[in-house]
Design a protein around this motif. Structure first.
Motif, PDB file in Angstrom:
ATOM      1  N   ILE A 175       0.834  -1.207   0.000  1.00  0.00           N
ATOM      2  CA  ILE A 175       0.000   0.000   0.000  1.00  0.00           C
ATOM      3  C   ILE A 175       0.869   1.256   0.000  1.00  0.00           C
ATOM      4  CG2 ILE A 175      -1.888  -1.147   1.225  1.00  0.00           C
ATOM      5  CD1 ILE A 175      -1.019   0.594   3.697  1.00  0.00           C
ATOM      6  N   GLY A 176       0.270   2.347  -0.422  1.00  0.00           N
ATOM      7  CA  GLY A 176       0.871   3.657  -0.303  1.00  0.00           C
ATOM      8  C   GLY A 176       0.234   4.366   0.875  1.00  0.00           C
ATOM      9  N   VAL A 177       1.033   4.941   1.724  1.00  0.00           N
ATOM     10  CA  VAL A 177       0.542   5.676   2.886  1.00  0.00           C
ATOM     11  C   VAL A 177       0.784   7.161   2.644  1.00  0.00           C
ATOM     12  CG1 VAL A 177       0.779   6.062   5.371  1.00  0.00           C
ATOM     13  CG2 VAL A 177       1.057   3.754   4.437  1.00  0.00           C
ATOM     14  N   LEU A 178      -0.294   7.900   2.442  1.00  0.00           N
ATOM     15  CA  LEU A 178      -0.229   9.353   2.303  1.00  0.00           C
ATOM     16  C   LEU A 178      -0.692   9.952   3.626  1.00  0.00           C
ATOM     17  CD1 LEU A 178      -1.683   9.738  -1.250  1.00  0.00           C
ATOM     18  CD2 LEU A 178       0.322  10.948  -0.443  1.00  0.00           C
ATOM     19  N   TYR A 179       0.193  10.688   4.261  1.00  0.00           N
ATOM     20  CA  TYR A 179      -0.118  11.243   5.577  1.00  0.00           C
ATOM     21  C   TYR A 179       0.665  12.538   5.738  1.00  0.00           C
ATOM     22  CZ  TYR A 179      -0.577  11.395  10.703  1.00  0.00           C
ATOM     23  OH  TYR A 179      -0.847  11.771  11.989  1.00  0.00           O
ATOM     24  N   ASP A 180       0.096  13.483   6.457  1.00  0.00           N
ATOM     25  CA  ASP A 180       0.729  14.784   6.667  1.00  0.00           C
ATOM     26  C   ASP A 180       2.136  14.636   7.255  1.00  0.00           C
ATOM     27  OD1 ASP A 180      -1.841  15.437   6.012  1.00  0.00           O
ATOM     28  OD2 ASP A 180      -2.338  16.326   7.935  1.00  0.00           O
ATOM     29  N   LEU A 181       2.298  13.678   8.137  1.00  0.00           N
ATOM     30  CA  LEU A 181       3.567  13.458   8.827  1.00  0.00           C
ATOM     31  C   LEU A 181       4.150  12.089   8.472  1.00  0.00           C
ATOM     32  CD1 LEU A 181       2.294  14.815  12.258  1.00  0.00           C
ATOM     33  CD2 LEU A 181       3.699  16.035  10.599  1.00  0.00           C
ATOM     34  N   ALA A 182       4.054  11.713   7.213  1.00  0.00           N
ATOM     35  CA  ALA A 182       4.486  10.381   6.770  1.00  0.00           C
ATOM     36  C   ALA A 182       5.953  10.110   7.088  1.00  0.00           C
ATOM     37  CB  ALA A 182       4.235  10.224   5.268  1.00  0.00           C
ATOM     38  N   GLY A 183       6.799  11.100   6.921  1.00  0.00           N
ATOM     39  CA  GLY A 183       8.221  10.906   7.210  1.00  0.00           C
ATOM     40  C   GLY A 183       8.477  10.566   8.662  1.00  0.00           C
ATOM     41  N   GLN A 184       7.708  11.189   9.553  1.00  0.00           N
ATOM     42  CA  GLN A 184       7.877  10.908  10.985  1.00  0.00           C
ATOM     43  C   GLN A 184       7.372   9.509  11.338  1.00  0.00           C
ATOM     44  OE1 GLN A 184       9.695  12.898  12.769  1.00  0.00           O
ATOM     45  NE2 GLN A 184       9.797  14.394  11.127  1.00  0.00           N
TER      46      GLN A 184
END
Length: 155
Positions: free
Chosen positions: A86-95
């Protein structure tokens, strides 16, 4: 250990730390709703690629705690075939990705995920994060913007 983490993320700790400090939503000291007056201080939702709500969790403390995101991710993978990615798109994905690597959270699921920052929120990140985490620059995301949660509202 730390060098391995940043080789995988391809960003330095200085960049990731600066991004983490710049987001108000991730800070424990900043509450958008008072826990003194309300049992829930917000909502976190997981939406599918077509912006349909899959699950919603009540936030019960100030800040967007990472464990809410991990709980939603774990719930999603419980419903998917074992060979899906899956692809996870999130405001703080890097964290989220950084913590998963550093602390070993959901180690069996990490290789099945590709992280990106939602389009609108990418502009709030440091420019190296924008280059590394923008979904338009990562193969597989197409024109998905990851902003469905921002448009989602309860009726």
């Amino acid at each position: 250990m730390m060098i391995q983490i940043f080789n995988i993320l391809k960003l330095t700790s200085l960049v990731l730390d600066a991004c983490e400090e710049s987001f108000i939503a991730a800070q424990d000291k900043v509450a958008k709703a008072s826990a003194k007056h309300f049992a829930d201080t917000g909502l976190m939702a997981m939406l599918c690629r077509h912006d349909r709500v899959l699950w919603v969790v009540n936030l019960t403390s100030p800040g967007e705690k990472q464990f809410y995101a991990y709980a939603l991710i774990e719930r999603l993978f419980a419903e998917l075939p074992k060979d899906w990615h899956i692809g996870v798109l999130y405001d703080l994905a890097g964290q989220i990705q950084r913590s998963m690597i550093k602390w070993g959270f959901l180690p069996n699921l990490l290789p099945r995920m590709k992280f990106a920052v939602s389009v609108f929120h990418a502009f709030g990140h440091q420019w190296p994060c924008q280059l590394r985490g923008h979904p338009r620059k990562i193969e597989g995301y197409g024109l998905t913007d990851g902003e469905g949660c921002e448009r989602y509202y309860c009726i």
